[in-house]
Design an enzyme around this catalytic site. Structure first.
Site: not given
Length: 585
Positions: A169, A171, A192, A205, A339
């Protein structure tokens, strides 16, 4: 003498291990027009030639006030389920596509260090002057939400280095919303490096300057090379300390946080479907597939009982085309996990990528890739493996007959890829028409390049710039790549074959050949040493080289005085060979 090369698909692609191919019925033509009409993801780029901005907007039609700018999350929120649990805390998420997640503002004074005018004005309909405002700093760094935004983090999984990694996912990324521009295009905006989400796992993060500079520059560089890609609107840095162990050797140090505002027609990837199939959420898998098809594959009839098969066939076709385009410019993605593979077949998630310098099919840009799984020569096969994983994810929604048909389609991947690579490398050599010896001619050149460790980008570029007379006389003054190539004992043999081939092209002058080749062979790519030079300055608050590279790489096929002065087309410095790039970012 060169029978070993006749099997072709070149040393570059290491495709001899492919299963003999069936031709994909959806798109048998190998011309660019065959796939570009249906690939909405490719609409952000024109062709393999120099990409120019296609927009011509009157300055008065651009928005000068960010308060006029709105995004929308309505379509996604109405069509797809959202996590019922709120909050950014890390957790296992089920039965949804997104989780609501609020960005965490960067600390300390913020600074806009780079912005793409082509994106700001050409896609977002904003006057470039708005990027100088305080409002833009906050909107583009996560400190303030754009009007209409409901920030989301996407749930997906993936196979990483061949193994199922479970829930992954977004992150450290936040979807802000969709923007519909004046040209009728719909783009998804994403930050991002904007803080933790439910998918952050053990991460913080954040993203740091070095990785963010690379993402910003390469996204835009790839677009102007004509390769389908996500785009980057801006790069904002802060004074917030972010701890990173760059090479995973225990040497943790504080770096500075940064945020990239990036865009794509869609951020859905193979892993978006895998997580649903693996979790047994088949109704949701079907719902997401229907949404993706309706929004991004409009040529597929939603009532067609074969629609999932046509979707798979399209992704197989477009993935083959994308990887062929990567190879055409010597680009190695570095982390070809499922991914990181877009369902729209665009390049996404720029991490430990690299542009190959000396021609080497075993070039590995990612120092974390100990086994060379994602070397440049392995990318075509990895694309096939990822498509196999996509097919596994689709099995619950396919009939047994469709599953058999899908396997036949997958076998066609090799043919599509090989034909596209053949087409591209013929164009790189300025070859017109068909000749049964073209495969040998291309393969022999690559073999000579490999043996002499000749520079990939500059060998093809200098072949574009040199006249037939200079080639005949082997006059390579100030052409360092061709000079390297000429030291091979079989160079003269290749050269004679090449000159004979181009001399037989009807209605084609030497100048025409040079012009065609210059339009497909860039003089400048984002070599790792160039990015590293800009990063080292940026970490000292000097962003001049980031700006310079952004400008130069916006016209990679045009010789530019400032680029020549900077040495961007010269032999790479000795320290370039010692550079390492890792997944740490």
């Amino acid at each position: 003498m060169w029978s070993t090369c006749t099997a072709l698909v070149f040393a570059l692609v290491a495709a001899s291990s492919f299963t003999p191919a069936y031709v994909l019925e959806l798109c048998q033509n190998i011309s660019p027009e065959c796939h570009s009409d249906h690939n909405t993801a490719s609409n952000s780029q024109s062709s393999s030639h120099t990409v120019k901005s296609k927009w011509t907007l009157n300055a008065s039609s651009l928005m000068h006030d960010l308060n006029q700018f709105r995004v929308s999350c309505k379509k996604l929120l109405e069509a797809l389920p959202i996590d019922k649990v709120d909050g950014n805390f890390v957790r296992t998420v089920k039965n949804c596509i997104f989780s609501k997640s609020i960005p965490t503002p960067l600390k300390g004074p913020l600074r806009l260090t780079a912005a793409s005018k082509d994106v700001i004005e050409g896609i977002l309909d904003l006057d470039a002057s708005v990027t100088r405002s305080g409002d833009f700093l906050h909107y583009a760094s996560g400190g303030r939400l754009l009007p209409g935004s409901v920030p989301l983090a996407h749930r997906y999984g993936g196979h990483q280095f061949g193994y199922w990694a479970g829930q992954l996912g977004d992150g450290r990324a936040h979807f802000l919303g969709q923007y519909s521009n004046k040209k009728g295009e719909v783009w998804e905006l994403q930050l991002k490096g904007s803080g933790k989400t439910p998918y952050s796992r053990s991460g913080d993060g954040r993203a740091v300057i070095r990785s963010s500079v690379r993402e910003f520059l390469c996204s835009e560089a790839m677009h102007f090379l004509g390769v389908p890609t996500s785009r980057a609107a801006s790069l904002i840095v802060s004074e917030e300390p972010v701890l990173r162990d760059q090479f995973y050797n225990g040497n943790v140090k504080a770096e500075r946080g940064a945020v990239v505002l990036r865009l794509a027609k869609s951020w859905f990837r193979i892993g978006s479907l895998e997580i649903l199939s693996q979790s047994g959420e088949i109704n949701l898998l079907r719902k997401l597939l229907n949404f993706v098809i309706d929004e991004h594959f409009p040529f597929i009839n939603p009532d067609n009982p074969e629609k999932y098969l046509v979707f798979f066939s399209t992704v197989v076709n477009e993935t083959a085309h994308l990887i062929a385009q990567w190879m055409s410019v010597g680009f190695a993605h570095g982390v070809c996990n499922t991914d990181n593979f877009s369902l729209l077949s665009i390049t996404i998630d720029y991490g430990p990528f690299g542009f190959m310098e000396s021609y080497n099919p075993n070039f590995i840009p990612n120092t974390s890739d100990d086994e060379g799984r994602y070397s440049i020569g392995a990318q075509a096969n990895v694309g096939l493996l990822n498509l196999e994983k996509l097919l596994v994810a689709l099995i619950p929604v396919l009939t047994q007959t469709q599953q058999k048909q899908a396997k036949i389609i997958l076998k066609g991947y090799a043919n599509i890829y090989q034909m596209r690579v053949h087409q591209i490398f013929k164009a790189k050599l300025g070859l017109l028409g068909e000749d049964e010896d073209d495969n040998d001619l291309i393969a022999l050149l690559l073999k000579v390049m490999e043996d002499t460790e000749s520079d990939f980008t500059m060998t093809f570029r200098e072949l574009s710039e040199v006249s037939a007379k200079q080639l005949l006389n082997k006059n390579f003054t100030q052409m360092w790549a061709l000079d390297d190539l000429s030291h091979h004992k079989h160079f003269s043999d290749w050269l004679n074959k090449y000159l004979f081939r181009v001399s037989r092209q009807q209605d084609d002058s030497d100048l025409d050949r040079q012009h065609r080749m210059k339009n497909v062979n860039p003089r400048y790519v984002l070599r790792n040493w160039m990015a590293e030079s800009a990063i080292r300055k940026a970490e000292r608050n000097d962003f001049s080289e980031v700006e310079l590279l952004h400008h130069i790489l916006s016209s990679p096929f045009v010789t530019q005085e400032t680029a020549e002065e900077a040495g961007y087309a010269a032999r790479p410095p000795q320290w370039a060979s010692r550079l390492k790039v890792s997944c740490s970012s």
